[in-house]
Design an enzyme around this catalytic site. Structure first.
Site, mmCIF file in Angstrom:
data_model
loop_
_atom_site.group_PDB
_atom_site.id
_atom_site.type_symbol
_atom_site.label_atom_id
_atom_site.label_comp_id
_atom_site.label_asym_id
_atom_site.label_seq_id
_atom_site.Cartn_x
_atom_site.Cartn_y
_atom_site.Cartn_z
ATOM 1 N N ARG A 14 0.895 -1.171 0.000
ATOM 2 C CA ARG A 14 0.000 0.000 0.000
ATOM 3 C C ARG A 14 0.923 1.207 0.000
ATOM 4 N NH1 ARG A 14 -5.555 1.140 3.185
ATOM 5 N NH2 ARG A 14 -6.168 -0.158 1.420
ATOM 6 N N HIS A 22 -6.860 1.016 -6.900
ATOM 7 C CA HIS A 22 -7.147 0.069 -5.812
ATOM 8 C C HIS A 22 -7.789 -1.187 -6.418
ATOM 9 C CE1 HIS A 22 -7.610 -1.336 -1.850
ATOM 10 N NE2 HIS A 22 -8.545 -0.525 -1.382
ATOM 11 N N GLN A 66 -9.727 -3.906 -4.323
ATOM 12 C CA GLN A 66 -11.053 -3.455 -3.904
ATOM 13 C C GLN A 66 -12.088 -3.756 -4.985
ATOM 14 O OE1 GLN A 66 -11.977 -1.844 -0.876
ATOM 15 N NE2 GLN A 66 -13.942 -2.489 -1.704
ATOM 16 N N ASP A 110 -17.165 6.923 -2.425
ATOM 17 C CA ASP A 110 -15.999 6.768 -1.546
ATOM 18 C C ASP A 110 -15.825 8.098 -0.816
ATOM 19 O OD1 ASP A 110 -13.633 5.887 -0.362
ATOM 20 O OD2 ASP A 110 -12.418 6.050 -2.177
ATOM 21 N N CYS A 116 -16.228 1.360 -0.430
ATOM 22 C CA CYS A 116 -15.088 0.518 -0.033
ATOM 23 C C CYS A 116 -14.787 0.603 1.459
ATOM 24 C CB CYS A 116 -13.854 0.905 -0.850
ATOM 25 S SG CYS A 116 -13.264 2.580 -0.547
ATOM 26 N N ARG A 176 -13.397 -8.781 0.342
ATOM 27 C CA ARG A 176 -11.965 -8.493 0.179
ATOM 28 C C ARG A 176 -11.163 -9.772 0.455
ATOM 29 N NH1 ARG A 176 -9.970 -3.393 0.731
ATOM 30 N NH2 ARG A 176 -8.077 -4.416 -0.005
HETATM 31 N N1 NVA Z 1 -9.879 6.510 -1.703
HETATM 32 C C1 NVA Z 1 -9.562 6.088 -0.366
HETATM 33 C C2 NVA Z 1 -9.752 4.614 -0.250
HETATM 34 C C3 NVA Z 1 -9.468 4.051 1.103
HETATM 35 C C4 NVA Z 1 -9.618 2.568 1.159
HETATM 36 C C5 NVA Z 1 -8.143 6.482 -0.013
HETATM 37 O O1 NVA Z 1 -7.273 6.384 -0.879
HETATM 38 O O2 NVA Z 1 -7.907 6.919 1.102
HETATM 39 N N1 CP Z 2 -11.259 -0.431 1.645
HETATM 40 C C1 CP Z 2 -10.006 -0.491 2.166
HETATM 41 O O1 CP Z 2 -9.005 -0.659 1.460
HETATM 42 O O2 CP Z 2 -9.987 -0.365 3.519
HETATM 43 P P1 CP Z 2 -8.700 -0.190 4.450
HETATM 44 O O3 CP Z 2 -8.122 1.174 4.136
HETATM 45 O O4 CP Z 2 -9.226 -0.280 5.837
HETATM 46 O O5 CP Z 2 -7.710 -1.256 4.137
#
Ligand code: NVA
Ligand code: CP
Length: 313
Positions: A113, A140, A143, A231, A270, A298
Protein backbone atom coordinates in the site's frame (compact mmCIF):
# COMPACT_ATOMS: atom_id res chain seq x y z
CA UNK A 1 -7.73 -23.65 -15.71
CA UNK A 2 -4.17 -22.62 -14.90
CA UNK A 3 -3.65 -19.15 -16.33
CA UNK A 4 -0.78 -17.91 -14.21
CA UNK A 5 2.91 -17.93 -14.87
CA UNK A 6 4.81 -18.80 -11.65
CA UNK A 7 5.42 -15.14 -10.93
CA UNK A 8 2.59 -12.81 -11.98
CA UNK A 9 2.04 -9.34 -10.61
CA UNK A 10 -1.37 -7.91 -9.73
CA UNK A 11 -0.73 -4.21 -10.25
CA UNK A 12 -3.80 -2.93 -12.10
CA UNK A 13 -6.90 -4.42 -13.72
CA UNK A 14 -5.95 -2.87 -17.05
CA UNK A 15 -2.79 -5.02 -17.15
CA UNK A 16 -4.73 -8.28 -17.08
CA UNK A 17 -7.05 -9.79 -19.68
CA UNK A 18 -10.72 -10.26 -18.83
CA UNK A 19 -10.32 -14.06 -18.84
CA UNK A 20 -7.73 -13.94 -16.05
CA UNK A 21 -9.89 -11.61 -13.93
CA UNK A 22 -12.89 -13.88 -14.58
CA UNK A 23 -10.89 -16.93 -13.52
CA UNK A 24 -9.80 -15.20 -10.29
CA UNK A 25 -13.40 -14.21 -9.47
CA UNK A 26 -14.75 -17.68 -10.23
CA UNK A 27 -12.12 -19.21 -7.94
CA UNK A 28 -13.03 -16.73 -5.20
CA UNK A 29 -16.69 -17.78 -5.46
CA UNK A 30 -15.92 -21.49 -5.25
CA UNK A 31 -13.61 -21.03 -2.26
CA UNK A 32 -16.06 -18.73 -0.49
CA UNK A 33 -18.85 -21.30 -0.87
CA UNK A 34 -16.61 -24.13 0.33
CA UNK A 35 -15.84 -22.25 3.55
CA UNK A 36 -19.45 -21.62 4.56
CA UNK A 37 -19.85 -22.53 8.23
CA UNK A 38 -16.16 -23.12 8.92
CA UNK A 39 -14.39 -21.16 11.68
CA UNK A 40 -12.57 -18.15 10.23
CA UNK A 41 -9.20 -19.54 11.23
CA UNK A 42 -9.76 -22.95 9.58
CA UNK A 43 -7.45 -23.77 6.68
CA UNK A 44 -8.81 -24.31 3.18
CA UNK A 45 -8.72 -27.82 1.81
CA UNK A 46 -5.28 -28.67 0.52
CA UNK A 47 -3.80 -25.46 2.00
CA UNK A 48 -2.65 -24.36 -1.49
CA UNK A 49 -0.17 -21.75 -0.22
CA UNK A 50 1.45 -23.96 2.44
CA UNK A 51 5.07 -22.95 2.82
CA UNK A 52 4.52 -19.56 1.15
CA UNK A 53 4.98 -16.19 2.83
CA UNK A 54 3.60 -12.77 1.88
CA UNK A 55 5.30 -9.52 2.94
CA UNK A 56 2.83 -6.68 3.42
CA UNK A 57 4.24 -3.14 3.24
CA UNK A 58 2.04 -0.31 4.46
CA UNK A 59 2.91 3.32 3.84
CA UNK A 60 -0.68 4.30 4.74
CA UNK A 61 -3.29 3.23 7.29
CA UNK A 62 -5.45 0.17 6.76
CA UNK A 63 -8.04 -1.96 8.52
CA UNK A 64 -9.71 -4.16 5.88
CA UNK A 65 -6.70 -4.69 3.62
CA UNK A 66 -4.35 -5.56 6.46
CA UNK A 67 -6.69 -8.07 8.12
CA UNK A 68 -8.10 -9.63 4.95
CA UNK A 69 -4.67 -10.26 3.40
CA UNK A 70 -3.33 -11.70 6.64
CA UNK A 71 -6.35 -14.00 7.02
CA UNK A 72 -6.18 -14.89 3.32
CA UNK A 73 -2.62 -16.17 3.71
CA UNK A 74 -3.56 -18.01 6.90
CA UNK A 75 -6.60 -19.75 5.36
CA UNK A 76 -4.55 -20.80 2.34
CA UNK A 77 -1.99 -22.38 4.66
CA UNK A 78 0.71 -19.70 4.24
CA UNK A 79 2.00 -16.95 6.47
CA UNK A 80 2.54 -13.19 6.32
CA UNK A 81 4.90 -10.51 7.62
CA UNK A 82 3.46 -7.03 8.18
CA UNK A 83 5.82 -4.10 7.67
CA UNK A 84 5.13 -0.43 8.24
CA UNK A 85 6.98 1.56 5.56
CA UNK A 86 8.04 4.22 8.05
CA UNK A 87 9.61 1.62 10.35
CA UNK A 88 11.64 0.09 7.51
CA UNK A 89 14.93 1.40 6.16
CA UNK A 90 12.75 2.39 3.19
CA UNK A 91 11.38 5.06 5.51
CA UNK A 92 14.82 6.58 5.93
CA UNK A 93 16.04 6.47 2.39
CA UNK A 94 16.92 2.91 1.34
CA UNK A 95 15.86 2.71 -2.29
CA UNK A 96 12.70 0.94 -3.36
CA UNK A 97 14.75 -1.16 -5.78
CA UNK A 98 17.17 -2.36 -3.09
CA UNK A 99 14.24 -3.07 -0.78
CA UNK A 100 12.61 -5.13 -3.53
CA UNK A 101 15.80 -7.12 -4.19
CA UNK A 102 16.22 -7.94 -0.50
CA UNK A 103 12.57 -8.80 0.24
CA UNK A 104 12.53 -11.09 -2.79
CA UNK A 105 15.20 -13.24 -1.09
CA UNK A 106 12.97 -13.84 1.94
CA UNK A 107 9.35 -14.11 0.83
CA UNK A 108 7.29 -15.48 -2.04
CA UNK A 109 5.14 -12.39 -2.75
CA UNK A 110 4.87 -8.75 -1.72
CA UNK A 111 1.73 -6.70 -1.15
CA UNK A 112 2.19 -2.95 -0.95
CA UNK A 113 0.00 0.00 0.00
CA UNK A 114 2.03 2.90 -1.33
CA UNK A 115 1.75 6.66 -1.26
CA UNK A 116 3.11 6.86 -4.78
CA UNK A 117 2.13 4.44 -7.55
CA UNK A 118 5.74 4.64 -8.79
CA UNK A 119 6.83 2.75 -5.66
CA UNK A 120 4.60 -0.19 -6.61
CA UNK A 121 5.91 -0.22 -10.16
CA UNK A 122 9.54 -0.02 -8.99
CA UNK A 123 9.03 -2.88 -6.51
CA UNK A 124 7.63 -5.04 -9.28
CA UNK A 125 10.45 -4.10 -11.66
CA UNK A 126 13.36 -4.62 -9.28
CA UNK A 127 12.02 -7.58 -7.28
CA UNK A 128 11.80 -11.17 -8.41
CA UNK A 129 8.52 -12.19 -6.73
CA UNK A 130 4.90 -11.25 -7.52
CA UNK A 131 3.80 -7.81 -6.30
CA UNK A 132 0.20 -6.94 -5.45
CA UNK A 133 -1.26 -3.42 -5.44
CA UNK A 134 -3.09 -2.93 -2.13
CA UNK A 135 -3.90 0.73 -2.96
CA UNK A 136 -1.81 3.56 -4.31
CA UNK A 137 -2.62 7.15 -5.15
CA UNK A 138 -3.54 5.85 -8.63
CA UNK A 139 -5.67 2.76 -8.06
CA UNK A 140 -7.15 0.07 -5.81
CA UNK A 141 -7.62 -3.06 -7.95
CA UNK A 142 -8.11 -5.56 -5.07
CA UNK A 143 -11.05 -3.45 -3.90
CA UNK A 144 -12.69 -3.68 -7.31
CA UNK A 145 -12.31 -7.47 -7.42
CA UNK A 146 -14.22 -7.61 -4.11
CA UNK A 147 -16.78 -5.16 -5.50
CA UNK A 148 -17.31 -7.32 -8.59
CA UNK A 149 -17.78 -10.38 -6.43
CA UNK A 150 -20.36 -8.51 -4.34
CA UNK A 151 -22.27 -7.14 -7.32
CA UNK A 152 -22.40 -10.55 -9.00
CA UNK A 153 -23.70 -12.09 -5.76
CA UNK A 154 -26.42 -9.46 -5.51
CA UNK A 155 -27.50 -8.87 -9.10
CA UNK A 156 -25.85 -11.54 -11.25
CA UNK A 157 -23.63 -11.10 -14.31
CA UNK A 158 -22.48 -7.51 -14.81
CA UNK A 159 -22.20 -7.54 -18.58
CA UNK A 160 -24.45 -4.82 -19.97
CA UNK A 161 -25.40 -3.52 -16.51
CA UNK A 162 -25.27 0.16 -15.58
CA UNK A 163 -23.15 1.41 -12.68
CA UNK A 164 -22.90 4.96 -11.31
CA UNK A 165 -20.01 6.50 -9.38
CA UNK A 166 -20.86 9.65 -7.43
CA UNK A 167 -18.09 11.65 -5.76
CA UNK A 168 -14.34 11.95 -6.05
CA UNK A 169 -12.60 10.79 -9.23
CA UNK A 170 -10.00 9.06 -7.06
CA UNK A 171 -7.98 5.82 -6.97
CA UNK A 172 -11.06 3.63 -6.46
CA UNK A 173 -12.78 5.40 -9.37
CA UNK A 174 -9.78 4.62 -11.60
CA UNK A 175 -10.00 0.92 -10.78
CA UNK A 176 -13.77 1.04 -11.33
CA UNK A 177 -13.19 2.49 -14.81
CA UNK A 178 -10.81 -0.38 -15.52
CA UNK A 179 -13.28 -2.92 -14.08
CA UNK A 180 -16.11 -1.57 -16.25
CA UNK A 181 -13.92 -2.06 -19.30
CA UNK A 182 -12.74 -5.54 -18.39
CA UNK A 183 -16.14 -6.81 -17.15
CA UNK A 184 -18.09 -5.03 -19.88
CA UNK A 185 -20.58 -2.87 -18.01
CA UNK A 186 -21.57 0.74 -18.56
CA UNK A 187 -20.20 3.28 -16.08
CA UNK A 188 -21.24 6.89 -15.53
CA UNK A 189 -19.21 9.02 -13.13
CA UNK A 190 -20.50 12.24 -11.57
CA UNK A 191 -17.66 14.22 -9.98
CA UNK A 192 -17.26 17.88 -9.02
CA UNK A 193 -15.23 20.09 -11.34
CA UNK A 194 -11.61 19.83 -10.26
CA UNK A 195 -12.08 16.29 -8.91
CA UNK A 196 -12.61 14.45 -12.17
CA UNK A 197 -11.26 10.92 -12.73
CA UNK A 198 -7.86 10.39 -14.31
CA UNK A 199 -7.99 11.51 -17.94
CA UNK A 200 -5.49 8.76 -18.77
CA UNK A 201 -7.73 6.06 -17.27
CA UNK A 202 -10.75 7.36 -19.19
CA UNK A 203 -8.76 7.56 -22.44
CA UNK A 204 -7.44 4.01 -21.92
CA UNK A 205 -10.98 2.72 -21.27
CA UNK A 206 -12.39 4.40 -24.36
CA UNK A 207 -9.57 3.07 -26.53
CA UNK A 208 -10.41 -0.42 -25.23
CA UNK A 209 -14.09 0.05 -26.13
CA UNK A 210 -15.24 0.77 -22.57
CA UNK A 211 -18.62 2.46 -22.09
CA UNK A 212 -17.57 5.29 -19.77
CA UNK A 213 -19.34 8.63 -19.34
CA UNK A 214 -17.92 11.41 -17.17
CA UNK A 215 -20.01 14.35 -15.94
CA UNK A 216 -20.98 16.40 -12.92
CA UNK A 217 -24.66 15.57 -12.44
CA UNK A 218 -25.36 12.88 -9.81
CA UNK A 219 -29.03 12.56 -10.81
CA UNK A 220 -28.12 11.97 -14.44
CA UNK A 221 -25.42 9.49 -13.43
CA UNK A 222 -27.62 7.30 -11.23
CA UNK A 223 -30.69 7.30 -13.52
CA UNK A 224 -31.64 3.63 -13.92
CA UNK A 225 -28.33 2.42 -12.42
CA UNK A 226 -28.06 -1.14 -11.07
CA UNK A 227 -25.39 -0.04 -8.58
CA UNK A 228 -24.40 3.26 -7.01
CA UNK A 229 -20.86 3.52 -5.66
CA UNK A 230 -19.06 6.23 -3.75
CA UNK A 231 -16.00 6.77 -1.55
CA UNK A 232 -14.64 9.31 0.90
CA UNK A 233 -14.34 12.91 -0.28
CA UNK A 234 -10.82 13.10 1.17
CA UNK A 235 -8.53 10.19 0.38
CA UNK A 236 -5.37 9.43 2.36
CA UNK A 237 -2.74 11.93 1.27
CA UNK A 238 -5.29 14.50 0.03
CA UNK A 239 -5.69 17.89 1.67
CA UNK A 240 -9.16 18.55 3.13
CA UNK A 241 -10.48 22.06 3.77
CA UNK A 242 -13.66 24.04 3.16
CA UNK A 243 -13.18 24.59 -0.57
CA UNK A 244 -12.95 20.86 -1.18
CA UNK A 245 -15.82 19.94 1.17
CA UNK A 246 -18.12 22.57 -0.35
CA UNK A 247 -17.40 21.32 -3.86
CA UNK A 248 -18.53 17.83 -2.80
CA UNK A 249 -21.70 18.77 -0.90
CA UNK A 250 -24.09 18.24 -3.86
CA UNK A 251 -22.55 14.76 -4.34
CA UNK A 252 -23.82 13.03 -1.20
CA UNK A 253 -25.56 9.72 -1.90
CA UNK A 254 -28.92 10.29 -0.25
CA UNK A 255 -32.13 8.26 -0.15
CA UNK A 256 -33.58 10.71 -2.64
CA UNK A 257 -30.69 10.09 -5.04
CA UNK A 258 -30.99 6.30 -4.62
CA UNK A 259 -34.66 6.59 -5.68
CA UNK A 260 -33.49 7.78 -9.13
CA UNK A 261 -31.53 4.54 -9.58
CA UNK A 262 -33.12 1.19 -10.39
CA UNK A 263 -35.56 0.08 -7.65
CA UNK A 264 -33.25 -2.73 -6.51
CA UNK A 265 -29.99 -0.83 -7.01
CA UNK A 266 -27.11 -1.91 -4.78
CA UNK A 267 -25.09 0.66 -2.81
CA UNK A 268 -21.34 0.03 -2.41
CA UNK A 269 -18.61 1.89 -0.52
CA UNK A 270 -15.09 0.52 -0.03
CA UNK A 271 -14.99 1.95 3.53
CA UNK A 272 -14.00 3.67 5.74
CA UNK A 273 -17.18 5.77 5.38
CA UNK A 274 -18.07 9.23 6.63
CA UNK A 275 -21.80 9.23 7.32
CA UNK A 276 -23.33 12.62 6.54
CA UNK A 277 -20.58 13.42 4.01
CA UNK A 278 -20.34 11.18 0.94
CA UNK A 279 -23.27 9.02 2.07
CA UNK A 280 -26.37 9.49 4.20
CA UNK A 281 -26.62 7.18 7.21
CA UNK A 282 -29.98 5.87 5.98
CA UNK A 283 -28.36 4.69 2.73
CA UNK A 284 -25.23 3.01 4.05
CA UNK A 285 -27.18 1.38 6.89
CA UNK A 286 -30.27 0.76 4.73
CA UNK A 287 -31.56 -2.28 2.80
CA UNK A 288 -29.83 -1.48 -0.49
CA UNK A 289 -26.38 -1.31 1.08
CA UNK A 290 -24.03 -4.25 0.51
CA UNK A 291 -21.02 -2.71 2.25
CA UNK A 292 -20.49 -5.46 4.84
CA UNK A 293 -20.54 -8.21 2.21
CA UNK A 294 -18.24 -6.00 0.15
CA UNK A 295 -15.79 -5.75 3.05
CA UNK A 296 -15.96 -9.53 3.65
CA UNK A 297 -15.37 -10.17 -0.03
CA UNK A 298 -11.97 -8.49 0.18
CA UNK A 299 -10.85 -11.71 1.89
CA UNK A 300 -12.34 -14.08 -0.70
CA UNK A 301 -11.20 -12.09 -3.73
CA UNK A 302 -7.67 -11.68 -2.38
CA UNK A 303 -7.28 -15.38 -1.68
CA UNK A 304 -7.85 -16.04 -5.37
CA UNK A 305 -5.55 -13.14 -6.34
CA UNK A 306 -2.77 -14.54 -4.13
CA UNK A 307 -3.21 -18.05 -5.50
CA UNK A 308 -3.15 -16.73 -9.07
CA UNK A 309 -0.03 -14.63 -8.45
CA UNK A 310 1.73 -17.67 -7.05
CA UNK A 311 0.72 -19.90 -9.94
CA UNK A 312 -1.65 -22.09 -7.92
CA UNK A 313 -4.82 -21.53 -9.96
N1 NVA B 1 -9.88 6.51 -1.70
C1 NVA B 1 -9.56 6.09 -0.37
C2 NVA B 1 -9.75 4.61 -0.25
C3 NVA B 1 -9.47 4.05 1.10
C4 NVA B 1 -9.62 2.57 1.16
C5 NVA B 1 -8.14 6.48 -0.01
O1 NVA B 1 -7.27 6.38 -0.88
O2 NVA B 1 -7.91 6.92 1.10
N1 CP C 1 -11.26 -0.43 1.64
C1 CP C 1 -10.01 -0.49 2.17
O1 CP C 1 -9.01 -0.66 1.46
O2 CP C 1 -9.99 -0.37 3.52
P1 CP C 1 -8.70 -0.19 4.45
O3 CP C 1 -8.12 1.17 4.14
O4 CP C 1 -9.23 -0.28 5.84
O5 CP C 1 -7.71 -1.26 4.14
Amino acid sequence: MKTAAPSSHFLDLKDLPSEVLRHILDTAKVWKTARAGLPKGALDEGAPLAGHTLAMIFEKSSTRTRISFEMAMHQLGGSSVVLQGAAMQLGRGESVADTARVISRYVDAVMVRANDHATLVELAKAGTVPVINALTDRSHPCQLMADMLTLEERIGPMQGRKVAWVGDGNNVATSLIEAATRFDFSLTLACPEGYMPSADAVAWAKAEGGDITVGSDPIEAVAGADAVITDTWVSMGDGGGDVRMNAFKPFQVTEELMKKASADAVFLHCLPAHRGEEVATSVIDGPQSAVWDEAENRLHAQKAILAWCLGKI
